[in-house]
Enzyme design. Structure first.
Site, PDB file in Angstrom:
ATOM      1  N   SER A 145       0.930  -0.959  -0.140  1.00  0.00           N
ATOM      2  CA  SER A 145       0.164  -0.050  -0.053  1.00  0.00           C
ATOM      3  C   SER A 145       1.077   1.548  -0.174  1.00  0.00           C
ATOM      4  O   SER A 145       2.026   1.285   0.903  1.00  0.00           O
ATOM      5  CB  SER A 145      -0.715   0.224   1.095  1.00  0.00           C
ATOM      6  OG  SER A 145      -1.058   0.951   1.586  1.00  0.00           O
ATOM      7  N   TYR A 158      -1.202  -0.349  10.212  1.00  0.00           N
ATOM      8  CA  TYR A 158      -1.591  -0.539   9.233  1.00  0.00           C
ATOM      9  C   TYR A 158      -0.413  -0.003   8.351  1.00  0.00           C
ATOM     10  O   TYR A 158      -0.079  -1.418   7.749  1.00  0.00           O
ATOM     11  CB  TYR A 158      -2.816  -0.312   9.439  1.00  0.00           C
ATOM     12  CG  TYR A 158      -3.024   0.024   7.077  1.00  0.00           C
ATOM     13  CD1 TYR A 158      -3.284  -1.225   6.859  1.00  0.00           C
ATOM     14  CD2 TYR A 158      -2.652   0.812   6.337  1.00  0.00           C
ATOM     15  CE1 TYR A 158      -3.304  -2.217   5.293  1.00  0.00           C
ATOM     16  CE2 TYR A 158      -3.024   0.472   5.486  1.00  0.00           C
ATOM     17  CZ  TYR A 158      -3.441  -0.952   4.636  1.00  0.00           C
ATOM     18  OH  TYR A 158      -4.113  -1.063   3.478  1.00  0.00           O
TER      19      TYR A 158
HETATM   20  N1  LIG Z   1      -8.209   0.093  -0.329  1.00  0.00           N
HETATM   21  C1  LIG Z   1      -8.261   0.385  -0.144  1.00  0.00           C
HETATM   22  O1  LIG Z   1      -7.576   2.252  -0.347  1.00  0.00           O
HETATM   23  C2  LIG Z   1      -6.435   0.142  -0.176  1.00  0.00           C
HETATM   24  C3  LIG Z   1      -4.934   0.575  -0.605  1.00  0.00           C
HETATM   25  C4  LIG Z   1      -3.935  -0.032  -0.448  1.00  0.00           C
HETATM   26  C5  LIG Z   1      -3.731  -1.155  -0.166  1.00  0.00           C
HETATM   27  N2  LIG Z   1      -5.146  -2.120   0.613  1.00  0.00           N
HETATM   28  C6  LIG Z   1      -4.932  -3.714   0.045  1.00  0.00           C
HETATM   29  O2  LIG Z   1      -5.761  -4.643  -0.457  1.00  0.00           O
HETATM   30  C7  LIG Z   1      -6.055  -5.698  -0.444  1.00  0.00           C
HETATM   31  C8  LIG Z   1      -7.915  -5.304  -0.576  1.00  0.00           C
HETATM   32  O3  LIG Z   1      -8.722  -4.581   0.384  1.00  0.00           O
HETATM   33  P1  LIG Z   1     -10.168  -4.165   0.078  1.00  0.00           P
HETATM   34  O4  LIG Z   1      -9.220  -2.738  -0.263  1.00  0.00           O
HETATM   35  O5  LIG Z   1      -9.758  -4.557  -1.286  1.00  0.00           O
HETATM   36  O6  LIG Z   1     -10.360  -4.648   1.390  1.00  0.00           O
HETATM   37  P2  LIG Z   1     -11.619  -5.449   1.483  1.00  0.00           P
HETATM   38  O7  LIG Z   1     -12.596  -5.112   0.178  1.00  0.00           O
HETATM   39  O8  LIG Z   1     -11.966  -5.330   2.753  1.00  0.00           O
HETATM   40  O9  LIG Z   1     -11.242  -6.922   1.054  1.00  0.00           O
HETATM   41  C9  LIG Z   1     -10.664  -7.698   2.103  1.00  0.00           C
HETATM   42  C10 LIG Z   1     -10.724  -8.930   2.326  1.00  0.00           C
HETATM   43  O10 LIG Z   1      -9.733  -9.452   3.348  1.00  0.00           O
HETATM   44  C11 LIG Z   1     -10.557 -10.886   2.936  1.00  0.00           C
HETATM   45  N3  LIG Z   1     -10.279 -11.113   4.755  1.00  0.00           N
HETATM   46  C12 LIG Z   1     -10.291 -10.662   6.077  1.00  0.00           C
HETATM   47  N4  LIG Z   1      -9.694 -10.485   6.854  1.00  0.00           N
HETATM   48  C13 LIG Z   1      -9.544 -11.855   7.286  1.00  0.00           C
HETATM   49  C14 LIG Z   1      -9.058 -13.167   7.346  1.00  0.00           C
HETATM   50  N5  LIG Z   1      -8.490 -13.126   8.317  1.00  0.00           N
HETATM   51  N6  LIG Z   1      -8.811 -14.285   6.642  1.00  0.00           N
HETATM   52  C15 LIG Z   1      -9.450 -14.295   5.664  1.00  0.00           C
HETATM   53  N7  LIG Z   1      -9.281 -12.600   4.922  1.00  0.00           N
HETATM   54  C16 LIG Z   1      -9.545 -11.866   5.015  1.00  0.00           C
HETATM   55  C17 LIG Z   1     -12.198  -9.867   3.060  1.00  0.00           C
HETATM   56  O11 LIG Z   1     -13.113 -11.774   3.582  1.00  0.00           O
HETATM   57  P3  LIG Z   1     -13.890 -12.039   4.470  1.00  0.00           P
HETATM   58  O12 LIG Z   1     -13.935 -10.285   5.406  1.00  0.00           O
HETATM   59  O13 LIG Z   1     -14.843 -12.828   4.093  1.00  0.00           O
HETATM   60  O14 LIG Z   1     -12.783 -12.281   5.837  1.00  0.00           O
HETATM   61  C18 LIG Z   1     -11.663  -9.044   2.301  1.00  0.00           C
HETATM   62  O15 LIG Z   1     -12.194 -10.740   1.092  1.00  0.00           O
HETATM   63  C19 LIG Z   1      -6.125  -5.377   1.113  1.00  0.00           C
HETATM   64  O16 LIG Z   1      -4.416  -6.173   1.826  1.00  0.00           O
HETATM   65  C20 LIG Z   1      -5.491  -3.824   1.305  1.00  0.00           C
HETATM   66  O17 LIG Z   1      -4.590  -3.857   2.756  1.00  0.00           O
HETATM   67  C21 LIG Z   1      -6.259  -1.868   0.254  1.00  0.00           C
END
Ligand SMILES: NC(=O)c1ccc[n+]([C@@H]2O[C@H](COP(=O)([O-])OP(=O)(O)OC[C@H]3O[C@@H](n4cnc5c(N)ncnc54)[C@H](OP(=O)(O)O)[C@@H]3O)[C@@H](O)[C@H]2O)c1
Length: 270
Positions: free
Chosen positions: A145, A158
């Protein structure tokens, strides 16, 4: 490069595939002909996504329900990576944030964030790397990130977990030099996803539209970077030299740190 349906690219294991960036990875990889193992905790969501992908594309898609912040959940996915020789791609995407200063973040939240964002990503990278090096083939994509570049008091843990992903993944890239195994580090900026609600960001002023990317654009750019052979892909960074300069300068800084003598500014009192 788009895979034709006659050349099967193998199986992709996508963690965090039940929503956001991981769900779009699953869709895009199915369109490229990958069979899929979709990992997350929400069984119904995963099953719906797997069913839909099987309907739309001639691929296999299965839900592997696992809480990656627990030893049992982690073992199940690690086991799959170690024993299924069809696995050719791991997308280490599952992760979460909490938008609170450390003193307002419960111990359990801190522990599970480190368990998921750091420990699980490390263990799954290791299992995949051992298997991929053994076959001299395979790709690991680790999702870091932009938050890993600079301190920010509302996401102290984070940001640090993503700084870990940044360093760890680059070190792994050195480990695979001279092999056919590929490791890509993806560094999204701000992306629209449920992740903001999970973090507690829904209670904040919405970010200006001009700085928030869609999940689709983020994943398409990341895959374009992968196709172009990039090792580090920052989907929303227009001036790529900022990143390459940063990486170069951090290497210079490390070299400059090694010296037997204290720096001049610390010797004045002697
Ligand atoms: N959105 C942003 O602005 C952003 C920016 C930079 C980086 N990122 C990174 O991108 C990645 C995806 O995030 P996102 O934004 O797409 O968020 P998201 O929509 O909340 O997706 C997170 C995913 O991780 C799964 N997850 C959470 N806790 C878990 C656990 N304990 N075991 C297994 N699976 C788990 C969730 O599924 P369940 O709840 O069904 O388990 C969900 O599928 C993350 O690593 C995040 O740090 C996001």
């Amino acid at each position: 490069m788009t895979q034709s349906h006659t050349t099967k690219p193998g199986t992709a294991v996508v963690t965090g595939a039940s929503s956001g960036i991981g769900k779009v990875y699953a869709e895009r990889l199915a369109a490229r002909g990958y069979d899929l193992v979709l990992v997350a905790r929400r069984k119904e969501r995963l099953k719906e996504i797997a069913d839909e992908l099987r309907e739309r594309h001639p691929v296999k898609a299965e839900a592997l329900v696992a809480d990656l912040s627990t030893p049992d959940g982690l073992s199940a996915v690690r086991e799959r990576l170690s024993t299924d020789a069809s696995v050719s791609l791991l997308v280490n995407n599952a992760g979460f944030s909490a938008l609170k200063p450390l003193t307002q973040t419960p111990d359990e939240t801190v522990a599970s964030m480190i368990a998921l964002n750091v420990t699980a990503l490390t263990a799954l990278s290791r299992a995949a790397l051992i298997a991929f090096k053994g076959r001299n083939a395979g790709t690991i994509v680790n999702i870091g990130s932009g938050a890993g570049f600079s301190p920010y008091p509302d996401i102290p843990v984070y940001g640090a977990t993503k700084a870990y992903v940044f360093l760890f993944t680059q070190s792994l890239q050195h480990e695979v030099e001279g092999t056919a195994v590929r490791i890509q580090l993806v560094l999204p900026g701000a992306v629209v996803s449920e992740g903001w609600d999970v973090a507690g960001g829904a209670a904040l002023e919405p970010l200006p539209e001009s700085i928030v990317m869609t999940t689709e654009d983020c994943v398409d750019a990341a895959l374009s970077g992968l196709d172009q052979g990039e090792t580090i892909t920052a989907p929303s960074l227009h001036d790529a030299s900022l990143l390459s300069d940063y990486v170069d300068r951090s290497g210079q800084l490390l070299q400059a740190m090694f010296d037997a003598k204290p720096a001049e500014r610390y010797r004045s009192g002697r």
